[in-house]
Design a protein around this motif. Structure first.
Motif, PDB file in Angstrom:
ATOM      1  N   ASP A  51      45.377  20.510  55.917  1.00  0.00           N
ATOM      2  CA  ASP A  51      44.537  21.758  55.969  1.00  0.00           C
ATOM      3  C   ASP A  51      44.812  22.586  54.704  1.00  0.00           C
ATOM      4  OD1 ASP A  51      43.080  21.412  58.224  1.00  0.00           O
ATOM      5  OD2 ASP A  51      44.809  22.039  59.568  1.00  0.00           O
ATOM      6  N   ILE A  52      44.001  23.461  54.187  1.00  0.00           N
ATOM      7  CA  ILE A  52      44.249  24.452  53.140  1.00  0.00           C
ATOM      8  C   ILE A  52      43.565  25.766  53.588  1.00  0.00           C
ATOM      9  CG2 ILE A  52      43.682  24.910  50.858  1.00  0.00           C
ATOM     10  CD1 ILE A  52      43.599  21.492  50.481  1.00  0.00           C
ATOM     11  N   GLY A  53      44.162  26.724  53.120  1.00  0.00           N
ATOM     12  CA  GLY A  53      43.543  27.973  53.367  1.00  0.00           C
ATOM     13  C   GLY A  53      44.005  28.978  52.105  1.00  0.00           C
ATOM     14  N   LEU A  54      42.724  29.845  51.876  1.00  0.00           N
ATOM     15  CA  LEU A  54      42.914  30.696  50.563  1.00  0.00           C
ATOM     16  C   LEU A  54      43.193  32.183  51.195  1.00  0.00           C
ATOM     17  CD1 LEU A  54      39.989  29.465  48.585  1.00  0.00           C
ATOM     18  CD2 LEU A  54      42.476  29.070  48.136  1.00  0.00           C
ATOM     19  N   GLY A  55      43.933  32.694  50.712  1.00  0.00           N
ATOM     20  CA  GLY A  55      44.380  34.370  50.407  1.00  0.00           C
ATOM     21  C   GLY A  55      43.691  35.098  49.692  1.00  0.00           C
ATOM     22  N   GLY A  56      44.243  36.286  49.341  1.00  0.00           N
ATOM     23  CA  GLY A  56      43.621  37.090  48.289  1.00  0.00           C
ATOM     24  C   GLY A  56      43.806  36.629  46.745  1.00  0.00           C
ATOM     25  N   GLU A  57      43.140  37.240  46.054  1.00  0.00           N
ATOM     26  CA  GLU A  57      43.060  37.055  44.562  1.00  0.00           C
ATOM     27  C   GLU A  57      42.566  38.132  43.781  1.00  0.00           C
ATOM     28  OE1 GLU A  57      39.703  34.209  44.197  1.00  0.00           O
ATOM     29  OE2 GLU A  57      38.558  35.830  43.070  1.00  0.00           O
ATOM     30  N   GLN A  58      43.228  37.967  42.392  1.00  0.00           N
ATOM     31  CA  GLN A  58      43.047  39.173  41.435  1.00  0.00           C
ATOM     32  C   GLN A  58      42.524  38.537  40.155  1.00  0.00           C
ATOM     33  OE1 GLN A  58      46.600  41.550  40.783  1.00  0.00           O
ATOM     34  NE2 GLN A  58      45.420  42.792  39.214  1.00  0.00           N
ATOM     35  N   ARG A  59      41.429  39.104  39.843  1.00  0.00           N
ATOM     36  CA  ARG A  59      40.912  38.633  38.430  1.00  0.00           C
ATOM     37  C   ARG A  59      41.382  39.495  37.540  1.00  0.00           C
ATOM     38  NH1 ARG A  59      36.883  35.074  39.332  1.00  0.00           N
ATOM     39  NH2 ARG A  59      35.732  35.558  37.405  1.00  0.00           N
ATOM     40  N   LEU A  60      42.011  38.980  36.389  1.00  0.00           N
ATOM     41  CA  LEU A  60      42.574  39.808  35.235  1.00  0.00           C
ATOM     42  C   LEU A  60      41.610  39.555  34.105  1.00  0.00           C
ATOM     43  CD1 LEU A  60      46.034  38.364  35.573  1.00  0.00           C
ATOM     44  CD2 LEU A  60      45.373  40.454  36.432  1.00  0.00           C
ATOM     45  N   THR A  61      41.257  40.695  33.364  1.00  0.00           N
ATOM     46  CA  THR A  61      40.474  40.665  32.362  1.00  0.00           C
ATOM     47  C   THR A  61      41.122  39.822  31.273  1.00  0.00           C
ATOM     48  OG1 THR A  61      39.604  42.749  32.877  1.00  0.00           O
ATOM     49  CG2 THR A  61      39.222  42.259  30.637  1.00  0.00           C
ATOM     50  N   CYS A  62      40.360  38.990  30.443  1.00  0.00           N
ATOM     51  CA  CYS A  62      40.953  38.022  29.338  1.00  0.00           C
ATOM     52  C   CYS A  62      39.939  38.101  28.068  1.00  0.00           C
ATOM     53  CB  CYS A  62      40.702  36.610  29.985  1.00  0.00           C
ATOM     54  SG  CYS A  62      41.614  35.339  28.735  1.00  0.00           S
ATOM     55  N   HIS A  63      40.531  39.033  27.089  1.00  0.00           N
ATOM     56  CA  HIS A  63      39.614  39.259  26.090  1.00  0.00           C
ATOM     57  C   HIS A  63      39.952  38.538  25.020  1.00  0.00           C
ATOM     58  CE1 HIS A  63      37.762  42.820  27.909  1.00  0.00           C
ATOM     59  NE2 HIS A  63      38.835  43.278  28.225  1.00  0.00           N
ATOM     60  N   THR A  64      41.209  37.832  24.895  1.00  0.00           N
ATOM     61  CA  THR A  64      41.697  36.877  23.884  1.00  0.00           C
ATOM     62  C   THR A  64      42.051  35.539  24.290  1.00  0.00           C
ATOM     63  OG1 THR A  64      44.199  37.859  24.279  1.00  0.00           O
ATOM     64  CG2 THR A  64      42.611  38.972  22.621  1.00  0.00           C
ATOM     65  N   ARG A  65      42.335  34.699  23.453  1.00  0.00           N
ATOM     66  CA  ARG A  65      42.485  33.443  23.575  1.00  0.00           C
ATOM     67  C   ARG A  65      43.948  33.122  24.022  1.00  0.00           C
ATOM     68  NH1 ARG A  65      43.198  29.324  21.176  1.00  0.00           N
ATOM     69  NH2 ARG A  65      44.026  29.808  19.071  1.00  0.00           N
ATOM     70  N   GLU A  66      44.979  34.023  23.510  1.00  0.00           N
ATOM     71  CA  GLU A  66      46.322  34.234  24.003  1.00  0.00           C
ATOM     72  C   GLU A  66      46.675  35.607  24.465  1.00  0.00           C
ATOM     73  OE1 GLU A  66      49.187  34.203  20.584  1.00  0.00           O
ATOM     74  OE2 GLU A  66      47.626  32.528  20.154  1.00  0.00           O
ATOM     75  N   GLY A  67      47.410  35.814  25.435  1.00  0.00           N
ATOM     76  CA  GLY A  67      47.603  36.994  26.056  1.00  0.00           C
ATOM     77  C   GLY A  67      48.790  37.040  27.285  1.00  0.00           C
ATOM     78  N   GLU A  68      48.901  38.042  27.744  1.00  0.00           N
ATOM     79  CA  GLU A  68      49.976  38.163  28.997  1.00  0.00           C
ATOM     80  C   GLU A  68      49.008  39.491  29.672  1.00  0.00           C
ATOM     81  OE1 GLU A  68      54.483  39.875  29.469  1.00  0.00           O
ATOM     82  OE2 GLU A  68      54.114  37.936  28.301  1.00  0.00           O
ATOM     83  N   ALA A  69      49.476  39.425  31.125  1.00  0.00           N
ATOM     84  CA  ALA A  69      49.114  40.515  31.863  1.00  0.00           C
ATOM     85  C   ALA A  69      49.910  40.430  32.876  1.00  0.00           C
ATOM     86  CB  ALA A  69      47.610  40.103  32.354  1.00  0.00           C
ATOM     87  N   THR A  70      49.825  41.687  33.573  1.00  0.00           N
ATOM     88  CA  THR A  70      50.616  41.716  35.288  1.00  0.00           C
ATOM     89  C   THR A  70      49.653  41.749  36.337  1.00  0.00           C
ATOM     90  OG1 THR A  70      50.628  44.125  35.071  1.00  0.00           O
ATOM     91  CG2 THR A  70      52.509  43.221  34.158  1.00  0.00           C
ATOM     92  N   PHE A  71      49.935  41.316  37.683  1.00  0.00           N
ATOM     93  CA  PHE A  71      49.258  41.339  38.568  1.00  0.00           C
ATOM     94  C   PHE A  71      50.127  41.839  39.710  1.00  0.00           C
ATOM     95  CE2 PHE A  71      51.695  37.363  38.869  1.00  0.00           C
ATOM     96  CZ  PHE A  71      51.891  37.170  39.980  1.00  0.00           C
ATOM     97  N   GLU A  72      49.289  42.219  40.892  1.00  0.00           N
ATOM     98  CA  GLU A  72      49.851  42.640  42.065  1.00  0.00           C
ATOM     99  C   GLU A  72      48.788  42.309  43.197  1.00  0.00           C
ATOM    100  OE1 GLU A  72      51.155  46.577  44.524  1.00  0.00           O
ATOM    101  OE2 GLU A  72      51.147  46.689  42.258  1.00  0.00           O
ATOM    102  N   LEU A  73      49.395  41.442  44.091  1.00  0.00           N
ATOM    103  CA  LEU A  73      48.509  41.299  45.254  1.00  0.00           C
ATOM    104  C   LEU A  73      49.572  41.687  46.588  1.00  0.00           C
ATOM    105  CD1 LEU A  73      47.469  37.746  44.437  1.00  0.00           C
ATOM    106  CD2 LEU A  73      45.891  39.457  44.713  1.00  0.00           C
ATOM    107  N   PRO A  74      48.874  41.809  47.679  1.00  0.00           N
ATOM    108  CA  PRO A  74      49.676  42.185  49.076  1.00  0.00           C
ATOM    109  C   PRO A  74      49.885  40.780  49.632  1.00  0.00           C
ATOM    110  CG  PRO A  74      47.366  42.782  49.431  1.00  0.00           C
ATOM    111  CD  PRO A  74      47.589  42.451  47.750  1.00  0.00           C
ATOM    112  N   ALA A  75      51.070  40.580  50.206  1.00  0.00           N
ATOM    113  CA  ALA A  75      51.394  39.187  51.003  1.00  0.00           C
ATOM    114  C   ALA A  75      50.624  39.306  52.321  1.00  0.00           C
ATOM    115  CB  ALA A  75      52.788  39.386  51.161  1.00  0.00           C
ATOM    116  N   LEU A  76      49.850  38.320  52.746  1.00  0.00           N
ATOM    117  CA  LEU A  76      49.275  38.194  53.752  1.00  0.00           C
ATOM    118  C   LEU A  76      50.025  38.073  55.086  1.00  0.00           C
ATOM    119  CD1 LEU A  76      46.557  35.811  52.587  1.00  0.00           C
ATOM    120  CD2 LEU A  76      46.403  38.361  52.461  1.00  0.00           C
ATOM    121  N   ASP A  77      49.401  38.432  56.330  1.00  0.00           N
ATOM    122  CA  ASP A  77      49.945  38.481  57.215  1.00  0.00           C
ATOM    123  C   ASP A  77      50.237  37.147  58.012  1.00  0.00           C
ATOM    124  OD1 ASP A  77      50.139  41.136  57.600  1.00  0.00           O
ATOM    125  OD2 ASP A  77      47.886  41.329  58.600  1.00  0.00           O
TER     126      ASP A  77
END
Length: 119
Positions: A51-77
């Protein structure tokens, strides 16, 4: 060759329900992506059907071919990370460059005790 990586700020990669999951994503792509997506997912392993399940997701803007970004998601119940005699439940963060980019994964533990439930 295109690459993408994910790194959690929490060194032990263990979370309690509702706790903020933070980290960084870095990419070096052949073509600019529409977005970099960080997703929570779980899967079972062991006897029987997987079985497979999906939780939350965050889409990060990507303006360049290379880069770095931070993310924050709440851990699910749940479901909690679990390791039993017949099956287990494992959590991971998946990061992908959409629509056709590379993927990377980072395992993590989710439970009230920050350790997989064992039976």
């Amino acid at each position: 060759m295109a690459t993408i990586t994910i790194e959690l700020d929490q060194a032990d990669a263990a979370y309690t329900p509702g706790q903020a999951m933070t980290g960084r994503v870095a990419w070096d792509l052949e073509h600019k992506a529409e977005a970099i997506v960080v997703r929570q997912a779980w899967k079972t392993n062991g006897r029987g059907e997987q079985d497979i399940g999906l939780g939350g997701e965050q889409r990060l803007t990507c303006h360049t071919r290379e880069g770095e970004a931070t993310f924050e998601l709440p851990a699910l119940d749940g479901p909690y990370s679990y390791q039993g005699k017949l099956f287990g439940i494992r959590w991971m963060l998946e990061v992908t460059a959409e629509p056709h980019g590379p993927k990377a994964w980072q395992a993590f533990t989710l439970s009230p005790t920050r350790s997989a439930i064992r039976a």
